[in-house]
Write an enzyme that holds these catalytic residues in place. Structure first.
Site, PDB file in Angstrom:
ATOM      1  CG  HIS A 111     -73.406 -11.904 -32.437  1.00 12.94           C
ATOM      2  ND1 HIS A 111     -73.185 -12.852 -33.413  1.00 12.94           N
ATOM      3  CD2 HIS A 111     -72.633 -10.847 -32.782  1.00 12.94           C
ATOM      4  CE1 HIS A 111     -72.318 -12.400 -34.296  1.00 12.94           C
ATOM      5  NE2 HIS A 111     -71.969 -11.173 -33.937  1.00 12.94           N
ATOM      6  CG  ASP A 113     -71.462  -7.008 -34.543  1.00 10.75           C
ATOM      7  OD1 ASP A 113     -71.328  -8.195 -34.196  1.00 10.75           O
ATOM      8  OD2 ASP A 113     -71.413  -6.627 -35.726  1.00 10.75           O
ATOM      9  CG  HIS A 280     -74.600 -10.715 -37.366  1.00 11.22           C
ATOM     10  ND1 HIS A 280     -74.915  -9.639 -36.562  1.00 11.22           N
ATOM     11  CD2 HIS A 280     -73.257 -10.862 -37.254  1.00 11.22           C
ATOM     12  CE1 HIS A 280     -73.825  -9.171 -36.007  1.00 11.22           C
ATOM     13  NE2 HIS A 280     -72.795  -9.891 -36.402  1.00 11.22           N
ATOM     14  NE  ARG A 296     -67.557  -5.635 -36.152  1.00  8.64           N
ATOM     15  CZ  ARG A 296     -67.750  -6.271 -34.997  1.00  8.64           C
ATOM     16  NH1 ARG A 296     -68.102  -7.535 -34.989  1.00  8.64           N
ATOM     17  NH2 ARG A 296     -67.582  -5.647 -33.856  1.00  8.64           N
TER      18      ARG A 296
HETATM   19  C1  OGA Z   1     -69.030  -9.913 -37.388  1.00 10.15           C
HETATM   20  C2  OGA Z   1     -69.602 -11.270 -37.517  1.00 10.15           C
HETATM   21  C3  OGA Z   1     -69.894 -13.100 -39.058  1.00 10.15           C
HETATM   22  C4  OGA Z   1     -69.200 -13.618 -40.263  1.00 10.15           C
HETATM   23  O1  OGA Z   1     -68.113  -9.594 -38.149  1.00 10.15           O
HETATM   24  O2  OGA Z   1     -69.521  -9.151 -36.553  1.00 10.15           O
HETATM   25  O3  OGA Z   1     -70.352 -11.688 -36.689  1.00 10.15           O
HETATM   26  O4  OGA Z   1     -69.835 -14.419 -40.979  1.00 10.15           O
HETATM   27  N1  OGA Z   1     -69.248 -11.922 -38.615  1.00 10.15           N
HETATM   28  O5  OGA Z   1     -68.049 -13.243 -40.484  1.00 10.15           O
HETATM   29 MN    MN Z   2     -70.945  -9.970 -35.323  1.00  7.06          MN
END
Ligand code: OGA
Ligand code: MN
Length: 305
Positions: A111, A113, A280, A296
């Site tokens: 995806h 974000d 990701h 994040r």
């Molecule tokens: C995010 C995500 C992936 C991870 O924080 O947006 O997709 O590996 N994280 O934590």
């Molecule tokens: Mn993400």
């Protein structure tokens, strides 16, 4: 005399199409405008960049990432860090009552974000506080795929076919898909996820949006594929079976190894990705007592075109 910090930094490209390490910068300090501009340029050029060995307070992470634009506050209020609503906790840790302290299932599917928003996120920055390690092996890697490189590599006929197509991004679709995945995992005897599911009220604040399948990056002007298996519920105006077949073909194309950079975390990494140029996915290969704690911040972007 004015003593602006003007650090010399180096950029080391790691992945074939995306991913670079920037060294020589301490992000806890305020960067002068020129250095910040060069960091931003390196970021957009490489689509994913990371800085190792950082020591950041939540306020310092907020201050650095805010220089890129307005910071989002996540729909799932329960996963925000107390006192810092701009920070989304991504973690497998539980509080005293056994409840998740943050989002446990972020990135189960490929995806970008907040792609379900009318103004999807421009970039996200993840700061690793604790990284899971078992028997000396680092777990919980995050994979990134360049959607611009994937688009560029498509046959001309496919590019023509995609021209003008739109896809529907839906947070509700994502919520349901995630809920199903959790149930399946439980049925297999997998781990219980104390996830904060969005409420009906929270869902209503993010209605479905239609965005171009081929999106032009607002900064680099590169074209990229803007659709993803987590949030895309279908191709607008196309019979479902035909749309789903096209989506499956594109998803498989985007994650070909040549377009992917896989990040192995160390505590103290600040890694940023461009949500317009990359997708990701998390790796859930760890579980308590291995602890994973990430913060994040997410910068608002502009409407796709
Ligand atoms: C995010 C995500 C992936 C991870 O924080 O947006 O997709 O590996 N994280 O934590
Ligand atoms: Mn993400």
């Amino acid at each position: 005399m004015l003593t602006a910090t003007r650090p010399q930094f180096t950029i080391n490209r790691i992945g074939k199409h995306l991913g670079a390490e920037i060294s020589g910068i301490d992000l806890s300090q305020e960067l002068d405008d020129d250095t910040f501009a060069r960091v931003a340029e390196a970021f957009f050029d490489n689509e994913v960049v990371f800085f190792r060995n950082q020591k950041l307070t939540p306020a310092q992470q907020v201050a650095f990432t805010r220089r890129f634009g307005i910071l989002e506050q996540h729909v799932r209020k329960e996963s925000r860090l107390a006192g810092h609503p701009e920070i989304l906790i991504v973690s497998n840790l539980l509080d005293d009552k056994g409840n998740a302290i943050g989002s446990q299932d972020a990135g189960r599917f490929w995806h970008s974000d907040l792609s379900y928003k009318a103004e999807p996120s421009m970039l996200s920055a993840l700061y690793s506080v604790e990284v899971p390690i078992k028997d000396g092996r680092i777990l919980g890697d995050t994979s990134f795929a360049s959607t611009t490189a994937a688009y560029a590599a498509l046959p001309e006929a496919t590019k023509q076919r995609l021209q003008g197509l739109k896809n529907v991004h839906s947070y509700r679709y994502y919520r349901n898909k995630n809920a199903r995945a959790q149930e399946e995992e439980l049925a297999r005897g997998g781990r219980v996820i104390q996830e904060h599911m969005p409420t009906e009220e929270q869902l209503k604040t993010v209605p479905d949006v239609e965005t171009p399948v081929v999106r032009t990056h607002p900064v680099t002007k590169r074209k990229g594929l803007f659709l993803n298996e987590a949030h895309t519920s279908g191709i607008a105006g196309m019979p479902k079976a035909e749309g789903d077949a096209l989506l499956a073909e594109l998803y498989a194309h985007i994650i070909k190894p040549e377009f992917v950079y896989c990040h192995q975390w160390q505590a103290g990494d600040l890694l940023m990705w461009d949500n317009c140029a990359a997708q990701h996915k998390a790796t859930f290969d760890y579980d308590l007592p291995q602890r994973r704690l990430m913060y994040r911040t997410t910068v608002r972007g502009t409407a796709p075109f």
